[in-house]
Every structure is written in C-alpha cells, then in structure tokens.
Motif scaffolding. Structure first.
Motif, mmCIF file in Angstrom:
data_model
loop_
_atom_site.group_PDB
_atom_site.id
_atom_site.type_symbol
_atom_site.label_atom_id
_atom_site.label_comp_id
_atom_site.label_asym_id
_atom_site.label_seq_id
_atom_site.Cartn_x
_atom_site.Cartn_y
_atom_site.Cartn_z
ATOM 1 N N UNK A 62 0.824 -1.198 0.000
ATOM 2 C CA UNK A 62 0.000 0.000 0.000
ATOM 3 C C UNK A 62 0.856 1.245 0.000
ATOM 4 N N UNK A 63 0.187 2.381 -0.101
ATOM 5 C CA UNK A 63 0.905 3.638 -0.202
ATOM 6 C C UNK A 63 0.803 4.517 1.017
ATOM 7 N N UNK A 64 0.203 4.022 2.089
ATOM 8 C CA UNK A 64 -0.070 4.877 3.235
ATOM 9 C C UNK A 64 0.115 4.083 4.522
ATOM 10 N N UNK A 65 0.996 4.535 5.374
ATOM 11 C CA UNK A 65 1.282 3.786 6.606
ATOM 12 C C UNK A 65 0.130 3.827 7.613
ATOM 13 N N UNK A 66 -0.965 4.496 7.273
ATOM 14 C CA UNK A 66 -2.155 4.454 8.134
ATOM 15 C C UNK A 66 -2.924 3.148 7.973
ATOM 16 N N UNK A 67 -2.554 2.332 6.978
ATOM 17 C CA UNK A 67 -3.185 1.029 6.775
ATOM 18 C C UNK A 67 -2.612 0.077 7.809
ATOM 19 N N UNK A 68 -3.459 -0.459 8.640
ATOM 20 C CA UNK A 68 -3.021 -1.234 9.784
ATOM 21 C C UNK A 68 -2.102 -2.408 9.484
ATOM 22 N N UNK A 69 -2.429 -3.212 8.493
ATOM 23 C CA UNK A 69 -1.647 -4.418 8.205
ATOM 24 C C UNK A 69 -0.495 -4.174 7.237
#
Length: 99
Positions: free
Chosen positions: A5-12
């Motif tokens: 993914x492109x965003x470290x706000x994605x939990x996994x």
C-alpha cells in the motif's frame, strides 16, 4: 504474508510502494500508480497476467460513473491521476473498482 500500500495508516501494511514500482503475485505482474486525492496515500494497481486482459484496480479514484470525492487531495492531484496516469493506459486495460 505481504500487504502492499501507499499509506502507513493502513493497519496491516508491511510494504510501502511508490509510483511505478512493480511486484509479482504468483505469475501476475502488478504495477503501482500513486494517485493521491481521495486520500493522500491512494494507490491504483495495474495487474497483468498471461492469458487475461490487464485490469486496473482503482479503488476510490475512478468509478464507472465518475471519480471519487476529494477527501485529502486537490483538483490538480485528481487531474494528474485521471488524465496523466489512468487515461494514458491502453483501451484494453479494464478499470476495476471491486477490490
């Protein structure tokens, strides 16, 4: 298991990708396109595999009847995503929003 993914706000998320980065899932090649606007870390994925038409998974950037809402991005970012990135793909690259 790797979660891209492109965003470290994605939990996994354990693998951050950038524009034009590629990776494989089995025999399928995946190309990442940074398309911020709906969210600042939005990524579209172009998936190509032998024996099938390529598909572009656009998430909340592009829908059959329009584009997604601007939550964190700007009109110039959406223009870049839609006109300079996604619309330059060949016609047989089918948009997919059912991820």
């Amino acid at each position: 298991m790797t979660f891209y993914g492109g965003d470290d706000r994605i939990g996994a998320l354990n693998k951050t990708v950038v524009h034009n980065e590629t990776f494989n899932i089995g025999s399928m090649k995946v190309t990442c396109f940074e398309t911020p606007c709906h969210t600042t870390g939005h990524i579209c994925y172009l998936v190509e595999g032998e024996g099938a038409d390529p598909a572009v998974f656009t998430g909340d950037t592009l829908f059959a009847a329009g584009c997604g809402r601007f939550f964190e991005g700007t009109p110039p970012q959406m223009y870049r995503a839609l006109i300079e990135i996604l619309s330059t793909l060949p016609d047989n690259y089918r948009p997919r929003e059912d991820v």
